[in-house]
Structures are given as structure tokens and as C-alpha cells.
Design an enzyme around this catalytic site. Structure first.
Site, short mmCIF file in Angstrom:
data_model
loop_
_atom_site.label_atom_id
_atom_site.label_comp_id
_atom_site.label_asym_id
_atom_site.label_seq_id
_atom_site.Cartn_x
_atom_site.Cartn_y
_atom_site.Cartn_z
N ASN A 162 -9.31 -53.07 -6.14
CA ASN A 162 -10.04 -51.92 -6.42
C ASN A 162 -8.93 -51.03 -6.83
OD1 ASN A 162 -12.70 -50.57 -6.49
ND2 ASN A 162 -11.52 -49.16 -5.30
N GLU A 163 -9.27 -50.39 -8.08
CA GLU A 163 -8.21 -49.42 -8.66
C GLU A 163 -6.88 -49.75 -8.30
OE1 GLU A 163 -10.09 -45.55 -7.68
OE2 GLU A 163 -11.33 -45.59 -9.29
N GLU A 320 -17.20 -47.23 -12.29
CA GLU A 320 -17.76 -46.21 -11.44
C GLU A 320 -17.55 -45.23 -12.16
OE1 GLU A 320 -14.90 -45.60 -8.13
OE2 GLU A 320 -14.56 -47.87 -7.80
N GLU A 368 -16.36 -40.54 2.79
CA GLU A 368 -17.03 -40.31 1.53
C GLU A 368 -18.77 -40.15 1.62
OE1 GLU A 368 -15.77 -43.95 -0.75
OE2 GLU A 368 -14.26 -42.55 -1.77
N LYS A 369 -18.85 -39.46 2.84
CA LYS A 369 -20.33 -39.08 3.46
C LYS A 369 -20.88 -38.14 2.26
CE LYS A 369 -18.91 -36.86 7.61
NZ LYS A 369 -17.58 -37.12 7.46
C1 GAL Z 1 -12.86 -44.19 -6.73
C2 GAL Z 1 -12.72 -45.59 -5.70
C3 GAL Z 1 -14.27 -45.71 -4.79
C4 GAL Z 1 -14.44 -44.36 -4.43
C5 GAL Z 1 -14.46 -43.30 -5.52
C6 GAL Z 1 -15.07 -42.00 -5.10
O1 GAL Z 1 -11.44 -44.18 -6.64
O2 GAL Z 1 -12.63 -46.73 -6.43
O3 GAL Z 1 -14.00 -46.58 -3.90
O4 GAL Z 1 -13.76 -43.85 -3.42
O5 GAL Z 1 -13.27 -43.28 -5.97
O6 GAL Z 1 -15.14 -41.11 -6.30
#
Ligand code: GAL
Length: 681
Positions: A162-163, A320, A368-369
Site C-alpha cells: 500500500n502506497e 483512494e 483514522e476514526k
Molecule cells: C492513505 C493510505 C490509507 C489511509 C489514507 C487516509 O495514505 O493509503 O490507508 O491511511 O491515506 O487519508
């Protein structure tokens, strides 16, 4: 090798009619919820028009609770449930965040900062891109995942890690030192060649053995700039190599399933040279989050546009973005009405064939809530869920757009990672230069004039464009100088700026006067750069105000015209902007200062000279962004309202697929609204 997305199965409905569509979805993290919620999730996904989800991104600890002990039952169940509901899966390899047992047993996988501190677990991505131990464990997981789900009917694509590099791009550990030496050996062959490239006669840095070479760890003063540049190149390559390693396992086990990984073209660290990564994936994916501020929307457009450039014009996957607020900015503001849909469709306008959010259901616990999602804390009885459901319908209606490509603009902005990295190194004429901001300001100027411009990379074919703006093109190897010269002699119009053409690929200055490699092409000579102090500005003859930088320019070539000069400051009376016309009708323009948000009048003059015009009605210029996609069935005009007021556009002459229009072809854009008009080719 990138293939056309329209050939990918995830762009087609799982059953029934197999014509292409735009995909829609989110990161789905069912492991954060009890099983009862999963059924509601898929029901709501169907209601919202979700067609694909990214699954298992952070599931390693759940899938392998102890070394070699696997628990796939829950994931099997979720995969089946999704498939039974007609939803495809972009399945992650689950390697993004190593589980505690792995770190306990192998603390040597943890990254080390420039100052020698260990990056401890507790967050995510606490692994060294070059750790052989991490790689062995991660690839074992990839192989297990691939083997288990190879025949699962929901599996539509693989999502590597991921990223990559989001939190661990720069690692200064001993593993990194070993790998860096190997990388340098491959690049230079001998220590002597490295000494030449790194100019190590300076400050007594001459190496006599590879073992002496280290990553640019905390030093007493400015570390060697070429060492820093090579470490950036190496760090990007180390992650790319890791991407390849996962991908190769996937391709071996599931040769028919396309592999991607989510880039952060404009986000994060700038540490990954994505143009150079694009060939490693079967389709490009990107993540984007809006930067708050007056250029937020321009920056979104820039990022989407550049992603399309990196994808070589192939449609790409927006993996995303957010439905509303994020959780990691200093202040996390909610999106205003219209913004959710507008932001999504602006990515589609620039070639995205899939739109996905982070994340499906807003977390109740964890870091991240407070990050928005498709299903917010308030539940489905909410404006956000109603809006995402409406967007699902809009995307369904846009199915004819799937697989279409962007129509090439007549102008382009060249965005170059090497110049980005190098122009912002320390010990330079100013520490205030911001490469990305300069490029973005040119892009904003195009948007304000209502003229389409593609954002391209140094690999792109320049000859497709009448005008190429290459701001702060700092690193210009001989081959690039030759290409730019050929472009201009072939009739192209090049615009470049201060601090361009200065160094070669080793960050060595081209001698004889600036702008070095571009001096002859531009027909000028600069003996000394003259950056401005903080808060200092100068006036130009055309009435504009400039900051950051000036140059002491001497015109050398008789075919150079001074477009405007300095009227105040130390360079008063000297040229500020010059333009050399070439025999074939092309030109080479040099802008020696920073005009920031005042570039409009100059850009307008330069475009006029190249006969590049806005395709929008005069009233709409600046208020509406136009992006164009095209396929055999016609041309799709995406009209994006950049303002908070409604905009009426007469005479768009097509069938309105999205938005409000009448039979006479007049389209009315709501504040922050988007219309899509289908016109004949
Ligand atoms: C991205 C990440 C996600 C989430 C998102 C929140 O960088 O891939 O898992 O954390 O940011 O904005």
C-alpha cells in the site's frame, strides 16, 4: 507492461452484459467490524453502486497470527460474500504493515532515520525496503495469498502492499547501506567513476573502497549533493525493486490477474519517481487527497492530469480519495456540498476509469476514526451516504466514457522528478524554491485562461505539443538539451524559467554561463544568479510583481526579443523575460523570475504567439475547467465549475450525460458542479 484498461475484467460487470463501465468502490476493512456488519456492508454497497473494493490491505496480523499459522476463514467468507453480491475484489497482498510477532523476532527489519533513530512499530509501514528478512516473510505471504485466491471468482486485480514508500522511503540502515553500494556499483562500475560523479575532490571525500560509502546520514554540514541525489534515486529504485518482487510472485501464480499498486503522484514525500515505475504495473493507480487552500482544486486537477501522463494516456484507477475530511492535516475540514462529486468527476475527466475512496466504513477506533468514509459514523442515514449513492448512479450513467482516452491538449507542462529532487537540495542560491509550487502556478495560470494543458514527464513525446512549459528544469543532461533544441527547431515553443539548464545528471554545473545546457537555445547568457531576499519583490515593465529570483541576463543571439524588463531592483533596466525565435517558426522563452499567481498576462501573450486558444466561451474562462475524453462513439466534454456560483454555458452542442442542460445545448453548472456533454467527434 501496461495494457488497455478496457481489457480488464474489473471494468466489466461480474455477470450479464459485459460492456465496459466505470468502477466504483473503496478500501474495505471488514476485520475492524463484527461479522454481523459485513452483511449490511454488502447490502449498502449494492445500494451505493459499488462494483469493486480493495481488501486485506492491513490484514497481515489477522491472516498470519503467528509465523506459519494461517487464518483465512474470515477472508474466505468476505470474498464469497462480495462475489455473491456481484462485487469484485482488488485484493491486497497484505504486506503493508508487518505484524508484531515478526518485529519481535526480527527487529532488524525496522527502518532507521537519518539521525540513526529506529522507527519503531506502533504505526504502520515499519519495514526497510531493502531488508532481506522482511522480503522473505512478505513474499511468503504474497505466495500464500496468491495460491489461496488464484481461482476465486471475486479476484479482479492485485494491489501490491500500500502506497509504497509513504512512510519508509528513506531508510539509512545498514541494509540500506549495503543495497546502496550495490546500486552505485551497478551505476558507476568503479569507485573512480563514482568519485568523478560525486566530485569527491571537494572537502577531501575521495573514496578508495566501496565499503567506505554510506547513505547520506546526519553529517557535520551539507552532505555531498550528488550523494544525496543518488540516494534519492536509489531509494525510489529500492521500492520499485520491492514492487517487482511482489509482482513477479503474483504473475507466476496468477498470470491472468492484473497487478497494480497505489501511487501518490502528488502526495507524501515526492520520493518515488513514478514515471519510472509505471511500466512495472499492469495499470496505474493513484491516491489523492485535497490540499486545503485557494489552489486546492487546481492541485487536484494537476495531480489527476499528471497521473494520466504517467499512465501514458491509458485510463487509470483512482484508488483512494476522501468523501469529506481527512485526519492528518493540521485542521481537517469537511467538504462543502458539491465537492465530493466534483472532486471524483474531475479525476474521471483526466482519465480515471475507476473511482474509489478511503474507506468504505468509517472506523470506530484507531488513528483514522475521524477520517471520512462512504458510510460515516452517523450511518447510512446521512448526507454523505446519500451523496455517494448518487455518485454511484452518475458513474453508472457514464459507462460510455469507460476506456476512452484524454484528448491531447496543445500545450503541456513538463514535470520532472530529477529536477524536483535536485532543485530543492541544500546549499543552493535560495532555500525558498519550491519546484512543485512553481509548476502548479503555471498550471493555475492555464486554468485561469481556460486553456487546456497536459502535465507530462521528461519521457513524454514533446512533439505532440505546440507549447511546452518546463518550469525550473534544473537537471538537463545533454540528451535532454538536444531533444529540447530539436523540439524548438521543429517549430515547438518552449518556455522555461530561472534555475533551469544549470546542471547535468551528476549535478555538475554546465560551465560558461547560465542557463548552461539551454544557453545557446535561449540565446542569452547569465553570469550571476540574483535571488531575492524574503519579502523582497521587484516590478517588471509589464506591470507585474515578481519574487524569489532574478538573473543578470545578457542577450547574445540577435533573434532574441526582450518581452519585459526589470524596472526596480538591482537588475533594473535589464531583461526579465526573453524570447528567441528560431528559423523553423519555433521559439525559446526564458522567464528569469517568479511570477507566482501573476503569470496570466505573460502566459496569455506566449500562447497567443503560438496561436493556442481557449476552447471555452469567453465568459466561462477561468470559471470552468474543461477536460476532454474521446473514443469511437464521440467526444466527452467534462465541464467543472471552479467557483461557488452557478455558471451558464451556452452552445456546448451535445447531449448532456451529467448535469443540467437544455435542447439548445446550454448547460447550467451548479456551484462546484460538473457537467459531462457527449458531442460528435
Ligand atoms: C492513505 C493510505 C490509507 C489511509 C489514507 C487516509 O495514505 O493509503 O490507508 O491511511 O491515506 O487519508
Amino acid at each position: 507492461m501496461m495494457t488497455s484498461l478496457s481489457s480488464h475484467r474489473w471494468l466489466r460487470p461480474a455477470a450479464g452484459d459485459r460492456t465496459p463501465r466505470l468502477s466504483y468502490g473503496a478500501d474495505y476493512n471488514p476485520e475492524q467490524w463484527p461479522r454481523e456488519v459485513w452483511k449490511e456492508d454488502v447490502r449498502l454497497m449494492q445500494e451505493a453502486g459499488v462494483t469493486i473494493v480493495s481488501l486485506a490491505i492491513f490484514s497481515w496480523a489477522r491472516l498470519e497470527p503467528a509465523e506459519g499459522r494461517w487464518d483465512f476463514a474470515w477472508l474466505d467468507e468476505v470474498m464469497d460474500l462480495l462475489h455473491d453480491s456481484g462485487i469484485d475484489v482488488d485484493l491486497a497482498t497484505a504486506t503493508a504493515s508487518p505484524p508484531p510477532w515478526l518485529v519481535e523476532r526480527h527487529p532488524e527489519i525496522l527502518p532507521v532515520t537519518r539521525t540513526g533513530e529506529t522507527v519503531w512499530p506502533g504505526g504502520r509501514q515499519h519495514w526497510r525496503p531493502t531488508s532481506p528478512v522482511f522480503r522473505a516473510h512478505a513474499l511468503r505471504l504474497v505466495e500464500t495469498m496468491a495460491t489461496r485466491y488464484r481461482d476465486h471468482p471475486a479476484l479482479a486485480a492485485w494491489h501490491v502492499s500500500n502506497e509504497l514508500g509513504c512512510h519508509n522511503v528513506y531508510d539509512y540502515s545498514d541494509d540500506a547501506a549495503h543495497a546502496f553500494r550495490d546500486w552505485l556499483r551497478a551505476r558507476y562500475g568503479t569507485v573512480d567513476a563514482l568519485n568523478d560523479a560525486w566530485a569527491t575532490t571537494f572537502w577531501s571525500q575521495i573514496y578508495s573502497d566501496w565499503q567506505q560509502i554510506l547513505p547520506p546520514r546526519l553529517a557535520a554540514t551539507h552532505p555531498n549533493p550528488t550523494q544525496q541525489l543518488d540516494f534519492k534515486r536509489f531509494s525510489s529504485d529500492a521500492l520499485k525493486d520491492y514492487l517487482r518482487a511482489e509482482r513477479d510472485v503474483l504473475r507466476r501464480v496468477t498470470p491472468d490477474i492484473p497487478v497494480t499498486t497505489n501511487f501518490m503522484v502528488m502526495g507524501g514525500t515526492g520520493g518515488m519517481n513514478y514515471p519510472d515505475w509505471a511500466d512495472e504495473v499492469d495499470f496505474v493507480s493513484n491516491d489523492h487527497y485535497v490540499t486545503p487552500g485557494p489552489q486546492g482544486l487546481d492541485e487536484l486537477s494537476f495531480s489527476a492530469n499528471l497521473t494520466s501522463g504517467i499512465a501514458g494516456g491509458h485510463p487509470w484507477f483512482l484508488m483512494e480519495h476522501s468523501t469529506s475530511a481527512v485526519n492528518w492535516q493540521p485542521v481537517n475540514q469537511a467538504k462543502r456540498p458539491g465537492e465530493l462529486t466534483r472532486d471524483s468527476l474531475l479525476h474521471v475527466a483526466h482519465g480515471a476509469d475507476a473511482v474509489a475512496f478511503f474507506q468504505w466504513r468509517q472506523s470506530a477506533g484507531g488513528a483514522e476514526k475521524y477520517h471520512s468514509a462512504m458510510v460515516p459514523h452517523a450511518g447510512p442515514d446521512s448526507d454523505i451516504f446519500r451523496t455517494v449513492s448518487a455518485l454511484g448512479q452518475t458513474l453508472t450513467g457514464l459507462a460510455p466514457v469507460a476506456g476512452s482516452v484524454r484528448r491531447t491538449a496543445r500545450a503541456a507542462i513538463l514535470f520532472d522528478w530529477e529536477s524536483w529532487w535536485t532543485s530543492e537540495l541544500d546549499s543552493h542560491p535560495t532555500s525558498r524554491l519550491r519546484y512543485h509550487q512553481e509548476a502548479l502556478d503555471w498550471y493555475s495560470a492555464f486554468l485561469e485562461l481556460g486553456v487546456r494543458a497536459d502535465v507530462i514527464t521528461a519521457r513524454s513525446d514533446l512533439t505532440r505539443y505546440d507549447v511546452v512549459v518546463a518550469p525550473v528544469l534544473h537537471v538537463v543532461p545533454k540528451a535532454l538539451a538536444d531533444r529540447l533544441t530539436a523540439y524548438c527547431t521543429g517549430g515547438g515553443h518552449l518556455v522555461t524559467t530561472y534555475f533551469s539548464g544549470i546542471v547535468d545528471e551528476n549535478d555538475h554545473v554546465w560551465l560558461g554561463g547560465y542557463p548552461g545546457a539551454l544557453r545557446d537555445l535561449l540565446g542569452i547568457r547569465i553570469e550571476e544568479m540574483a535571488p531575492l531576499a524574503d519579502g523582497e519583490s521587484v516590478m517588471l515593465g509589464d506591470g507585474s510583481t515578481a519574487t524569489l529570483w532574478t538573473d543578470r541576463i545578457t542577450v547574445v543571439d540577435p533573434d532574441v526579443t526582450v518581452l519585459t524588463d526589470y524596472v526596480t531592483g538591482d537588475q533594473a533596466g535589464r531583461p526579465a523575460v526573453t524570447r528567441r525565435t528560431l528559423p523553423g517558426g519555433g521559439s525559446a522563452t526564458y522567464v528569469s523570475t517568479r511570477l507566482g499567481r501573476h503569470l496570466g498576462p505573460l502566459l496569455s501573450r506566449l500562447l497567443e504567439a503560438a496561436d493556442v486558444r481557449s476552447e471555452l466561451p469567453p465568459d466561462a474562462r477561468g470559471r470552468v475547467e474543461l477536460a476532454v475524453r474521446v473514443n469511437d462513439a464521440g467526444v466527452y466534454w467534462f465541464l467543472v465549475n471552479r467557483t461557488d456560483q452557478s455558471v451558464v454555458l451556452p452552445g456546448t452542442g451535445g447531449r448532456v450525460l451529467v448535469g443540467r442542460g437544455d435542447d439548445a445545448g446550454t448547460v447550467t453548472l451548479a456551484p462546484r458542479g460538473v457537467a459531462v456533454v457527449h458531442r460528435d467527434r
